[in-house]
Design a protein around this motif. Structure first.
Motif, PDB file in Angstrom:
ATOM      1  N   PHE A   1     -39.976   4.077  23.437  1.00 28.92           N
ATOM      2  CA  PHE A   1     -39.945   3.637  22.051  1.00 28.92           C
ATOM      3  C   PHE A   1     -38.523   3.314  21.608  1.00 28.92           C
ATOM      4  CE2 PHE A   1     -43.654   6.467  22.169  1.00 28.92           C
ATOM      5  CZ  PHE A   1     -44.600   5.725  21.481  1.00 28.92           C
ATOM      6  N   CYS A   2     -38.408   2.365  20.711  1.00 27.62           N
ATOM      7  CA  CYS A   2     -37.161   2.140  19.989  1.00 27.62           C
ATOM      8  C   CYS A   2     -36.996   3.320  19.036  1.00 27.62           C
ATOM      9  CB  CYS A   2     -37.249   0.831  19.204  1.00 27.62           C
ATOM     10  SG  CYS A   2     -35.833   0.505  18.141  1.00 27.62           S
ATOM     11  N   VAL A   3     -35.809   3.916  19.028  1.00 33.90           N
ATOM     12  CA  VAL A   3     -35.517   5.039  18.125  1.00 33.90           C
ATOM     13  C   VAL A   3     -34.703   4.483  16.963  1.00 33.90           C
ATOM     14  CG1 VAL A   3     -34.364   7.268  17.874  1.00 33.90           C
ATOM     15  CG2 VAL A   3     -35.558   6.712  20.016  1.00 33.90           C
ATOM     16  N   GLU A   4     -35.299   4.526  15.796  1.00 36.03           N
ATOM     17  CA  GLU A   4     -34.676   4.002  14.581  1.00 36.03           C
ATOM     18  C   GLU A   4     -34.438   5.154  13.602  1.00 36.03           C
ATOM     19  OE1 GLU A   4     -36.580   1.629  10.908  1.00 36.03           O
ATOM     20  OE2 GLU A   4     -36.630   0.502  12.793  1.00 36.03           O
ATOM     21  N   ARG A   5     -33.248   5.203  13.030  1.00 31.19           N
ATOM     22  CA  ARG A   5     -32.943   6.232  12.035  1.00 31.19           C
ATOM     23  C   ARG A   5     -33.611   5.840  10.713  1.00 31.19           C
ATOM     24  NH1 ARG A   5     -27.006   7.693  12.260  1.00 31.19           N
ATOM     25  NH2 ARG A   5     -26.800   5.542  11.615  1.00 31.19           N
ATOM     26  N   ARG A   6     -34.371   6.761  10.154  1.00 29.18           N
ATOM     27  CA  ARG A   6     -35.125   6.480   8.924  1.00 29.18           C
ATOM     28  C   ARG A   6     -34.216   6.167   7.740  1.00 29.18           C
ATOM     29  NH1 ARG A   6     -40.599   9.686   8.705  1.00 29.18           N
ATOM     30  NH2 ARG A   6     -40.428   9.044   6.554  1.00 29.18           N
ATOM     31  N   SER A   7     -33.083   6.848   7.632  1.00 24.79           N
ATOM     32  CA  SER A   7     -32.246   6.724   6.436  1.00 24.79           C
ATOM     33  C   SER A   7     -31.643   5.343   6.257  1.00 24.79           C
ATOM     34  CB  SER A   7     -31.132   7.775   6.449  1.00 24.79           C
ATOM     35  OG  SER A   7     -30.250   7.549   7.540  1.00 24.79           O
ATOM     36  N   ASP A   8     -31.387   4.635   7.367  1.00 23.54           N
ATOM     37  CA  ASP A   8     -30.734   3.329   7.237  1.00 23.54           C
ATOM     38  C   ASP A   8     -31.289   2.243   8.162  1.00 23.54           C
ATOM     39  OD1 ASP A   8     -29.736   4.168   9.692  1.00 23.54           O
ATOM     40  OD2 ASP A   8     -27.642   4.214   9.052  1.00 23.54           O
ATOM     41  N   GLY A   9     -32.304   2.559   8.947  1.00 21.62           N
ATOM     42  CA  GLY A   9     -32.898   1.558   9.831  1.00 21.62           C
ATOM     43  C   GLY A   9     -32.080   1.235  11.069  1.00 21.62           C
ATOM     44  N   ARG A  10     -31.034   1.978  11.323  1.00 20.44           N
ATOM     45  CA  ARG A  10     -30.164   1.722  12.478  1.00 20.44           C
ATOM     46  C   ARG A  10     -30.896   2.062  13.774  1.00 20.44           C
ATOM     47  NH1 ARG A  10     -24.387   2.584  13.955  1.00 20.44           N
ATOM     48  NH2 ARG A  10     -24.314   1.509  15.955  1.00 20.44           N
ATOM     49  N   VAL A  11     -30.831   1.163  14.755  1.00 17.63           N
ATOM     50  CA  VAL A  11     -31.365   1.443  16.080  1.00 17.63           C
ATOM     51  C   VAL A  11     -30.378   2.360  16.791  1.00 17.63           C
ATOM     52  CG1 VAL A  11     -31.985   0.449  18.322  1.00 17.63           C
ATOM     53  CG2 VAL A  11     -32.672  -0.713  16.216  1.00 17.63           C
ATOM     54  N   LEU A  12     -30.865   3.566  17.142  1.00 24.70           N
ATOM     55  CA  LEU A  12     -30.015   4.557  17.788  1.00 24.70           C
ATOM     56  C   LEU A  12     -30.181   4.567  19.303  1.00 24.70           C
ATOM     57  CD1 LEU A  12     -30.474   7.610  15.384  1.00 24.70           C
ATOM     58  CD2 LEU A  12     -28.696   5.836  15.352  1.00 24.70           C
ATOM     59  N   GLY A  13     -31.265   3.981  19.798  1.00 23.52           N
ATOM     60  CA  GLY A  13     -31.501   3.976  21.231  1.00 23.52           C
ATOM     61  C   GLY A  13     -32.962   3.900  21.553  1.00 23.52           C
ATOM     62  N   TRP A  14     -33.338   4.609  22.633  1.00 26.27           N
ATOM     63  CA  TRP A  14     -34.744   4.636  23.012  1.00 26.27           C
ATOM     64  C   TRP A  14     -35.110   6.001  23.552  1.00 26.27           C
ATOM     65  CZ3 TRP A  14     -35.730   0.871  27.723  1.00 26.27           C
ATOM     66  CH2 TRP A  14     -35.114   1.345  28.869  1.00 26.27           C
ATOM     67  N   CYS A  15     -36.402   6.280  23.519  1.00 19.39           N
ATOM     68  CA  CYS A  15     -36.926   7.525  24.060  1.00 19.39           C
ATOM     69  C   CYS A  15     -38.406   7.304  24.336  1.00 19.39           C
ATOM     70  CB  CYS A  15     -36.747   8.663  23.059  1.00 19.39           C
ATOM     71  SG  CYS A  15     -37.326  10.268  23.671  1.00 19.39           S
ATOM     72  N   GLY A  16     -38.865   7.806  25.467  1.00 17.66           N
ATOM     73  CA  GLY A  16     -40.285   7.691  25.751  1.00 17.66           C
ATOM     74  C   GLY A  16     -40.605   8.045  27.182  1.00 17.66           C
ATOM     75  N   VAL A  17     -41.871   7.906  27.498  1.00 17.98           N
ATOM     76  CA  VAL A  17     -42.392   8.207  28.822  1.00 17.98           C
ATOM     77  C   VAL A  17     -42.752   6.899  29.504  1.00 17.98           C
ATOM     78  CG1 VAL A  17     -44.244   9.352  30.098  1.00 17.98           C
ATOM     79  CG2 VAL A  17     -43.283  10.440  28.056  1.00 17.98           C
ATOM     80  N   MET A  18     -42.341   6.794  30.754  1.00 21.13           N
ATOM     81  CA  MET A  18     -42.685   5.641  31.592  1.00 21.13           C
ATOM     82  C   MET A  18     -43.043   6.169  32.974  1.00 21.13           C
ATOM     83  SD  MET A  18     -41.776   2.425  30.248  1.00 21.13           S
ATOM     84  CE  MET A  18     -41.173   1.454  31.601  1.00 21.13           C
ATOM     85  N   PRO A  19     -43.873   5.435  33.714  1.00 22.52           N
ATOM     86  CA  PRO A  19     -44.031   5.797  35.122  1.00 22.52           C
ATOM     87  C   PRO A  19     -42.683   5.626  35.816  1.00 22.52           C
ATOM     88  CG  PRO A  19     -45.729   4.249  34.428  1.00 22.52           C
ATOM     89  CD  PRO A  19     -44.710   4.315  33.326  1.00 22.52           C
ATOM     90  N   ALA A  20     -42.267   6.636  36.580  1.00 22.83           N
ATOM     91  CA  ALA A  20     -40.991   6.540  37.290  1.00 22.83           C
ATOM     92  C   ALA A  20     -40.974   5.263  38.123  1.00 22.83           C
ATOM     93  CB  ALA A  20     -40.774   7.766  38.163  1.00 22.83           C
ATOM     94  N   HIS A  21     -39.824   4.628  38.168  1.00 21.55           N
ATOM     95  CA  HIS A  21     -39.662   3.336  38.828  1.00 21.55           C
ATOM     96  C   HIS A  21     -40.049   3.411  40.299  1.00 21.55           C
ATOM     97  CE1 HIS A  21     -37.589  -0.295  40.324  1.00 21.55           C
ATOM     98  NE2 HIS A  21     -37.887  -0.759  39.123  1.00 21.55           N
TER      99      HIS A  21
END
Length: 175
Positions: free
Chosen positions: A61-81
């Protein structure tokens, strides 16, 4: 979409692409992740993320800060490459801009992602792996309650034999 107290975790949008490129080009961010990526390489990663969401219903997922909408990075689950010895295993990962480090965002995002992976997606376990030298990621894994599984450790075939990042330590989360 997943919402936490301070974050919105959502699918990537086309207007997020410049932020994604910048994250993938930041040497500090990519130090533990095999080095910086060109915009073309970053686009390939993003395409894999989106394909995984479409196929499996989960991804980074795209990680967005709620207070200002800034994209902070990503976090999530994926099948290992497919290049990894643990290919296909559901693997949690995060990547945040340096400005967001040390504020609990990685733990907050990853905790929400794990709840989603177990409750909505129905996964029975999620793995995480990192270098023995990446103490910050290990600290997040401990805060999340993951269990260190030495019996699952492996050598990262994408790192040269003498590379200190070649050993990969595995941690596992279960519901």
């Amino acid at each position: 979409m997943i919402e936490t107290e301070r974050l919105i975790l959502r699918r990537w949008r086309e207007d997020d692409r410049p932020a994604f490129h910048a994250i993938c080009a930041d040497p500090q961010v990519m130090d533990w992740l095999g080095g910086v990526l060109t915009p073309e390489e970053a686009d390939q990663r993003l395409a894999r993320v989106e394909e995984t969401f479409d196929r499996l219903g989960y991804g980074r997922f795209c990680v967005e800060r709620r207070s200002d909408g800034r994209v902070l990075g990503w976090c999530g689950v994926m099948p290992a490459h497919e290049s990894q010895p643990i290919a296909g295993t559901p693997e949690i990962g995060w990547r945040l801009i340096p400005e967001a480090w040390g504020q609990g965002y990685a733990t907050e995002a990853a905790a929400a992602v794990l709840v989603d992976a177990f409750e909505r997606v129905g996964l029975s376990e999620v793995w995480a792996y990192t270098s023995p030298h990446n103490l910050k990621s290990q600290a997040v894994m401990m805060r999340l309650g993951l269990t260190r599984r030495e019996d699952l450790d492996f050598e990262n075939p994408n790192a040269p034999a003498e590379d200190p990042f070649r050993p990969a330590w595995v941690w596992v989360a279960t519901p």
